[in-house]
Design a protein around this motif. Sequence first.
Motif, PDB file in Angstrom:
ATOM      1  N   ARG A   1      26.541  -9.723  60.957  1.00 17.90           N
ATOM      2  CA  ARG A   1      25.900  -9.713  59.637  1.00 17.90           C
ATOM      3  C   ARG A   1      26.127  -8.374  58.932  1.00 17.90           C
ATOM      4  NH1 ARG A   1      20.128 -12.374  60.237  1.00 17.90           N
ATOM      5  NH2 ARG A   1      20.169 -11.888  58.038  1.00 17.90           N
ATOM      6  N   ILE A   2      25.889  -8.385  57.633  1.00 20.57           N
ATOM      7  CA  ILE A   2      26.209  -7.247  56.782  1.00 20.57           C
ATOM      8  C   ILE A   2      25.495  -5.963  57.218  1.00 20.57           C
ATOM      9  CG2 ILE A   2      24.465  -7.767  55.019  1.00 20.57           C
ATOM     10  CD1 ILE A   2      26.625  -6.894  52.920  1.00 20.57           C
ATOM     11  N   GLY A   3      24.243  -6.069  57.598  1.00 26.43           N
ATOM     12  CA  GLY A   3      23.488  -4.887  58.009  1.00 26.43           C
ATOM     13  C   GLY A   3      24.048  -4.260  59.278  1.00 26.43           C
ATOM     14  N   GLU A   4      24.516  -5.092  60.191  1.00 25.65           N
ATOM     15  CA  GLU A   4      25.081  -4.593  61.442  1.00 25.65           C
ATOM     16  C   GLU A   4      26.416  -3.901  61.183  1.00 25.65           C
ATOM     17  OE1 GLU A   4      25.299  -3.760  65.506  1.00 25.65           O
ATOM     18  OE2 GLU A   4      23.632  -4.295  64.203  1.00 25.65           O
ATOM     19  N   VAL A   5      27.247  -4.477  60.334  1.00 27.02           N
ATOM     20  CA  VAL A   5      28.524  -3.829  59.988  1.00 27.02           C
ATOM     21  C   VAL A   5      28.245  -2.483  59.319  1.00 27.02           C
ATOM     22  CG1 VAL A   5      30.625  -4.005  58.596  1.00 27.02           C
ATOM     23  CG2 VAL A   5      29.759  -6.030  59.784  1.00 27.02           C
TER      24      VAL A   5
ATOM     25  N   VAL B   1      24.991  -1.019  52.814  1.00 27.26           N
ATOM     26  CA  VAL B   1      25.232  -2.430  52.525  1.00 27.26           C
ATOM     27  C   VAL B   1      25.860  -2.559  51.140  1.00 27.26           C
ATOM     28  CG1 VAL B   1      24.052  -4.620  52.055  1.00 27.26           C
ATOM     29  CG2 VAL B   1      23.436  -3.275  54.078  1.00 27.26           C
ATOM     30  N   ARG B   2      25.417  -1.722  50.242  1.00 26.60           N
ATOM     31  CA  ARG B   2      25.971  -1.738  48.879  1.00 26.60           C
ATOM     32  C   ARG B   2      27.470  -1.444  48.896  1.00 26.60           C
ATOM     33  NH1 ARG B   2      24.828   2.239  43.933  1.00 26.60           N
ATOM     34  NH2 ARG B   2      25.337   0.797  42.271  1.00 26.60           N
ATOM     35  N   ALA B   3      27.892  -0.497  49.747  1.00 32.75           N
ATOM     36  CA  ALA B   3      29.321  -0.173  49.861  1.00 32.75           C
ATOM     37  C   ALA B   3      30.103  -1.399  50.332  1.00 32.75           C
ATOM     38  CB  ALA B   3      29.533   0.990  50.816  1.00 32.75           C
ATOM     39  N   LEU B   4      29.565  -2.131  51.286  1.00 30.87           N
ATOM     40  CA  LEU B   4      30.253  -3.331  51.779  1.00 30.87           C
ATOM     41  C   LEU B   4      30.390  -4.376  50.679  1.00 30.87           C
ATOM     42  CD1 LEU B   4      28.671  -3.715  55.319  1.00 30.87           C
ATOM     43  CD2 LEU B   4      30.872  -2.693  54.696  1.00 30.87           C
ATOM     44  N   ARG B   5      29.355  -4.533  49.898  1.00 27.22           N
ATOM     45  CA  ARG B   5      29.442  -5.482  48.773  1.00 27.22           C
ATOM     46  C   ARG B   5      30.509  -5.037  47.776  1.00 27.22           C
ATOM     47  NH1 ARG B   5      23.234  -5.403  48.666  1.00 27.22           N
ATOM     48  NH2 ARG B   5      22.709  -7.114  50.069  1.00 27.22           N
ATOM     49  N   TYR B   6      30.585  -3.733  47.516  1.00 29.47           N
ATOM     50  CA  TYR B   6      31.609  -3.196  46.615  1.00 29.47           C
ATOM     51  C   TYR B   6      33.005  -3.475  47.183  1.00 29.47           C
ATOM     52  CZ  TYR B   6      34.576   0.136  44.189  1.00 29.47           C
ATOM     53  OH  TYR B   6      35.597   0.709  43.474  1.00 29.47           O
ATOM     54  N   TYR B   7      33.184  -3.255  48.475  1.00 32.27           N
ATOM     55  CA  TYR B   7      34.489  -3.510  49.089  1.00 32.27           C
ATOM     56  C   TYR B   7      34.885  -4.977  48.932  1.00 32.27           C
ATOM     57  CZ  TYR B   7      33.737   1.020  51.356  1.00 32.27           C
ATOM     58  OH  TYR B   7      33.494   2.346  51.611  1.00 32.27           O
ATOM     59  N   GLU B   8      33.927  -5.848  49.045  1.00 32.15           N
ATOM     60  CA  GLU B   8      34.210  -7.278  48.819  1.00 32.15           C
ATOM     61  C   GLU B   8      34.613  -7.525  47.370  1.00 32.15           C
ATOM     62  OE1 GLU B   8      31.982 -10.622  50.441  1.00 32.15           O
ATOM     63  OE2 GLU B   8      30.776  -9.127  51.512  1.00 32.15           O
TER      64      GLU B   8
ATOM     65  N   GLY C   1      24.166 -18.747  52.484  1.00 31.21           N
ATOM     66  CA  GLY C   1      24.718 -17.713  51.632  1.00 31.21           C
ATOM     67  C   GLY C   1      24.812 -16.335  52.264  1.00 31.21           C
ATOM     68  N   GLN C   2      24.452 -16.221  53.548  1.00 29.43           N
ATOM     69  CA  GLN C   2      24.530 -14.912  54.207  1.00 29.43           C
ATOM     70  C   GLN C   2      25.976 -14.584  54.572  1.00 29.43           C
ATOM     71  OE1 GLN C   2      21.860 -15.220  57.549  1.00 29.43           O
ATOM     72  NE2 GLN C   2      20.157 -14.419  56.357  1.00 29.43           N
ATOM     73  N   ARG C   3      26.308 -13.308  54.452  1.00 26.58           N
ATOM     74  CA  ARG C   3      27.649 -12.841  54.809  1.00 26.58           C
ATOM     75  C   ARG C   3      27.756 -12.696  56.320  1.00 26.58           C
ATOM     76  NH1 ARG C   3      26.263 -10.170  50.035  1.00 26.58           N
ATOM     77  NH2 ARG C   3      27.923  -9.986  48.492  1.00 26.58           N
ATOM     78  N   HIS C   4      28.915 -13.122  56.832  1.00 28.76           N
ATOM     79  CA  HIS C   4      29.230 -12.936  58.248  1.00 28.76           C
ATOM     80  C   HIS C   4      30.640 -12.368  58.329  1.00 28.76           C
ATOM     81  CE1 HIS C   4      25.671 -14.848  59.963  1.00 28.76           C
ATOM     82  NE2 HIS C   4      25.758 -15.692  58.943  1.00 28.76           N
ATOM     83  N   TYR C   5      30.757 -11.254  59.037  1.00 30.91           N
ATOM     84  CA  TYR C   5      32.019 -10.538  59.153  1.00 30.91           C
ATOM     85  C   TYR C   5      32.569 -10.676  60.563  1.00 30.91           C
ATOM     86  CZ  TYR C   5      30.518  -8.207  54.875  1.00 30.91           C
ATOM     87  OH  TYR C   5      30.104  -7.934  53.598  1.00 30.91           O
ATOM     88  N   PRO C   6      33.893 -10.602  60.691  1.00 37.39           N
ATOM     89  CA  PRO C   6      34.480 -10.580  62.038  1.00 37.39           C
ATOM     90  C   PRO C   6      34.210  -9.228  62.703  1.00 37.39           C
ATOM     91  CG  PRO C   6      36.191 -10.287  60.391  1.00 37.39           C
ATOM     92  CD  PRO C   6      34.911 -10.567  59.641  1.00 37.39           C
ATOM     93  N   GLU C   7      34.362  -9.156  63.996  1.00 38.90           N
ATOM     94  CA  GLU C   7      34.158  -7.902  64.728  1.00 38.90           C
ATOM     95  C   GLU C   7      35.086  -6.804  64.206  1.00 38.90           C
ATOM     96  OE1 GLU C   7      31.845  -7.210  67.118  1.00 38.90           O
ATOM     97  OE2 GLU C   7      31.021  -9.203  66.746  1.00 38.90           O
ATOM     98  N   SER C   8      36.241  -7.169  63.697  1.00 40.07           N
ATOM     99  CA  SER C   8      37.223  -6.194  63.198  1.00 40.07           C
ATOM    100  C   SER C   8      36.779  -5.523  61.896  1.00 40.07           C
ATOM    101  CB  SER C   8      38.569  -6.875  62.979  1.00 40.07           C
ATOM    102  OG  SER C   8      38.436  -7.908  62.000  1.00 40.07           O
ATOM    103  N   ALA C   9      35.700  -6.003  61.296  1.00 38.95           N
ATOM    104  CA  ALA C   9      35.257  -5.465  60.002  1.00 38.95           C
ATOM    105  C   ALA C   9      34.862  -3.991  60.097  1.00 38.95           C
ATOM    106  CB  ALA C   9      34.102  -6.286  59.452  1.00 38.95           C
TER     107      ALA C   9
END
Length: 122
Positions: A2-6, A14-21, A34-42
């Motif tokens: 999840r976004i918080g873990e990344v 978290v805001r930076a991750l949203r910007y990167y998207e 609607g929750q974001r899920h990222y791969p381990e490589s994120a």
Amino acid sequence: MRIGEVARQAGVSVRALRYYEEQDLLQAQRSTGGQRHYPESAVARVRLIQQLFAAGLPSRSVRLVLPCVDSGTAAPGLLDHLEAERARISERITDLAAARDRLDTVIANTRNPPPECTHDPK
């Protein structure tokens, strides 16, 4: 992941991750809720993005570099683009050094005014 873990593991907000998207630098899958899920490589991807930003590259240049990192091959014109970015950064460094030198002169003249200066430095 999840976004918080990344964000926590990569050391960004978290805001930076949203910007990167938004900038197409990072992709996430969405759950039915609607929750974001990222791969381990994120996490490694975000760290690379941070390094490229720290090197002075704008997001449009980072967007050009990332596919080359993914494929292991350079896109045509990428080297020319990166060399132009390097030249831009070098020019900025020169301008900043000149501004710093001018500020040093102002500071020195304020601390020890030349005889023709009539202001009170206190």
